[in-house]
Design a protein around this motif. Structure first.
Motif, mmCIF file in Angstrom:
data_model
loop_
_atom_site.group_PDB
_atom_site.id
_atom_site.type_symbol
_atom_site.label_atom_id
_atom_site.label_comp_id
_atom_site.label_asym_id
_atom_site.label_seq_id
_atom_site.Cartn_x
_atom_site.Cartn_y
_atom_site.Cartn_z
ATOM 1 N N LEU A 44 4.713 1.702 1.565
ATOM 2 C CA LEU A 44 5.835 2.264 0.811
ATOM 3 C C LEU A 44 6.397 3.508 1.500
ATOM 4 C CD1 LEU A 44 4.589 1.782 -2.840
ATOM 5 C CD2 LEU A 44 6.355 0.490 -1.646
ATOM 6 N N ALA A 45 5.527 4.313 2.068
ATOM 7 C CA ALA A 45 5.991 5.494 2.807
ATOM 8 C C ALA A 45 6.799 5.062 4.031
ATOM 9 C CB ALA A 45 4.807 6.353 3.226
ATOM 10 N N THR A 53 0.844 -1.187 0.000
ATOM 11 C CA THR A 53 0.000 0.000 0.000
ATOM 12 C C THR A 53 0.885 1.244 0.000
ATOM 13 O OG1 THR A 53 -0.054 0.130 2.404
ATOM 14 C CG2 THR A 53 -1.764 -1.220 1.338
ATOM 15 N N ALA A 54 0.285 2.367 -0.248
ATOM 16 C CA ALA A 54 1.025 3.637 -0.231
ATOM 17 C C ALA A 54 1.614 3.881 1.153
ATOM 18 C CB ALA A 54 0.107 4.777 -0.636
ATOM 19 N N GLU A 55 0.869 3.517 2.170
ATOM 20 C CA GLU A 55 1.358 3.690 3.545
ATOM 21 C C GLU A 55 2.580 2.806 3.805
ATOM 22 O OE1 GLU A 55 -0.113 3.089 8.165
ATOM 23 O OE2 GLU A 55 -1.563 2.908 6.545
ATOM 24 N N ARG A 62 10.196 3.864 2.822
ATOM 25 C CA ARG A 62 11.014 5.019 2.458
ATOM 26 C C ARG A 62 11.573 5.697 3.708
ATOM 27 N NH1 ARG A 62 11.180 8.289 -2.081
ATOM 28 N NH2 ARG A 62 9.463 7.102 -2.938
#
Length: 108
Positions: A36-37, A32-34, A40
């Motif tokens: 991946l954040a 999910t975008a979360e 990172r």
């Protein structure tokens, strides 16, 4: 500072990188975008902590990484004996790393 930032600040770089591996090993589908954040942020934090101000130590670390990236190690047990096979998979990088090792040894 948020509570998530406070928790992340307490983690060692090794713990942060292990957390990245756990996130990447998630078999439930696409990240999910979360996620991946989070990856990172964890990698960025680990890299900022792992940055070595001493240029000689930085050089040694880079050479070791080059050796690791340019070789493949396979360990087998054959008739009770441990056999280690090292294959060079990136000749130019491996040769550069060996030259750097010799240069570092000559400077010592």
């Amino acid at each position: 500072m948020t509570s998530a930032k406070k928790k992340a600040a307490k983690l060692s770089p090794i713990s942060q990188l292990q957390g990245v591996l756990l996130v990447l090993d998630n078999r439930s589908g696409r990240p999910t975008a979360e996620m991946l954040a989070n990856v990172r942020e964890m990698v960025g934090d680990a890299l900022s902590v792992l940055n070595e101000p001493d240029p000689v130590k930085q050089r040694i670390g880079f050479v070791l990484l080059a050796i690791q990236q340019s070789t493949e190690v396979v360990v087998k047990t054959l008739r009770g004996k441990r056999i280690t096979r090292v294959t060079v998979v990136d000749q130019p990088l491996y040769h550069w790393a060996l030259e750097e090792i010799h240069a570092l040894a000559g400077a010592a």
